[in-house]
Write a protein that holds these residues in place. Structure first.
Motif, PDB file in Angstrom:
ATOM      1  N   GLN A  67       0.842  -1.188   0.000  1.00 30.27           N
ATOM      2  CA  GLN A  67       0.000   0.000   0.000  1.00 30.27           C
ATOM      3  C   GLN A  67       0.883   1.245   0.000  1.00 30.27           C
ATOM      4  O   GLN A  67       1.925   1.286   0.647  1.00 30.27           O
ATOM      5  CB  GLN A  67      -0.918   0.017   1.225  1.00 30.27           C
ATOM      6  N   GLU A  69       0.788   5.734   0.130  1.00 29.68           N
ATOM      7  CA  GLU A  69      -0.042   6.875   0.522  1.00 29.68           C
ATOM      8  C   GLU A  69       0.632   8.150   0.071  1.00 29.68           C
ATOM      9  O   GLU A  69       1.841   8.165  -0.173  1.00 29.68           O
ATOM     10  CB  GLU A  69      -0.253   6.889   2.033  1.00 29.68           C
ATOM     11  N   LYS A  77      -5.083   7.492   1.016  1.00 26.46           N
ATOM     12  CA  LYS A  77      -4.469   6.341   0.353  1.00 26.46           C
ATOM     13  C   LYS A  77      -4.389   6.584  -1.147  1.00 26.46           C
ATOM     14  O   LYS A  77      -5.308   7.118  -1.744  1.00 26.46           O
ATOM     15  CB  LYS A  77      -5.266   5.067   0.635  1.00 26.46           C
ATOM     16  N   ALA A  80      -1.781   1.014  -4.485  1.00 24.74           N
ATOM     17  CA  ALA A  80      -0.756   0.052  -4.114  1.00 24.74           C
ATOM     18  C   ALA A  80       0.251  -0.106  -5.247  1.00 24.74           C
ATOM     19  O   ALA A  80      -0.054   0.152  -6.409  1.00 24.74           O
ATOM     20  CB  ALA A  80      -1.387  -1.304  -3.812  1.00 24.74           C
ATOM     21  N   LYS A 110      -4.759   2.127  -8.183  1.00 25.23           N
ATOM     22  CA  LYS A 110      -5.676   2.317  -7.061  1.00 25.23           C
ATOM     23  C   LYS A 110      -6.709   1.203  -6.983  1.00 25.23           C
ATOM     24  O   LYS A 110      -7.381   1.049  -5.982  1.00 25.23           O
ATOM     25  CB  LYS A 110      -6.390   3.662  -7.186  1.00 25.23           C
ATOM     26  N   GLU A 159       1.967  -1.189   7.797  1.00 28.32           N
ATOM     27  CA  GLU A 159       1.205  -2.240   7.158  1.00 28.32           C
ATOM     28  C   GLU A 159       2.136  -3.305   6.600  1.00 28.32           C
ATOM     29  O   GLU A 159       3.127  -2.996   5.958  1.00 28.32           O
ATOM     30  CB  GLU A 159       0.388  -1.638   6.006  1.00 28.32           C
TER      31      GLU A 159
END
Length: 182
Positions: A67, A69, A77, A80, A110, A159
């Protein structure tokens, strides 16, 4: 007495002799650049590979999704980055000799297209670099357009990366003195 050269190398040389420049017909409007499309490259190289009797296979060895951001914002967000490690094989249909190569590819998205972008990019660059496919530009040229700053991204640290193991078979490492490419 020298050993005979495997047929795949002779056939790859013939492909390189026959291949010509592939035009950049794709246009990325957001970042304002042209690129070789997967369809154009495939349409250009597939008939030459078939004519020379070269089979092509691709295997995903590893796949990860991380992921991302927007910098400076924990809330926003940006999708990825999907990364793949792929094994490519070129096989001589006549004598069975082959060559293997491992390439990496990335795709940012996305939605659900990140892995497909990674597979496509990885395959395109394997074919383009293996057969020295010209595109008519040189990114190292002083005349090349200067890169424009784009969005800045950072990987999320809190994450865990999702990892999808692929086939257990991996290429066998050969000592440099046994590598027929050297």
């Amino acid at each position: 007495m020298s050993e005979p050269v495997p047929g795949i190398f002779k056939k790859m040389a013939k492909v390189m002799e026959k291949i010509s420049r592939v035009p950049k017909n794709g246009k990325n409007k957001f970042f304002n650049y042209d690129y070789v499309t997967e369809a154009d490259l495939t349409d250009h190289i597939r008939p030459i590979l078939a004519e020379e009797g070269i089979a092509f296979t691709a295997t995903v060895l590893e796949a990860t999704k991380t992921q991302i951001e927007k910098e400076g914002s924990k809330e926003n967000k940006e999708g990825a980055i999907s990364t793949v490690k792929m094994l490519f094989r070129l096989i001589d249909a006549d004598d069975g000799s082959s060559i293997e190569s491992v390439f990496l590819g990335e795709g940012a998205d996305k939605g659900d297209k990140g892995f497909y972008k990674a597979y496509t990019g990885c395959t395109k660059y394997f074919l383009m670099k293996t057969f020295l496919v010209a595109t008519g530009d040189d990114p190292e040229s002083d005349d090349a357009p200067k890169e424009k700053p784009g969005k800045q991204y950072q990987l999320k640290k809190d994450e865990k990366q999702e990892s999808k193991p692929a086939a257990k078979e991996s290429p066998k490492e050969k000592p440099a003195d046994e590598d027929p490419m050297l």
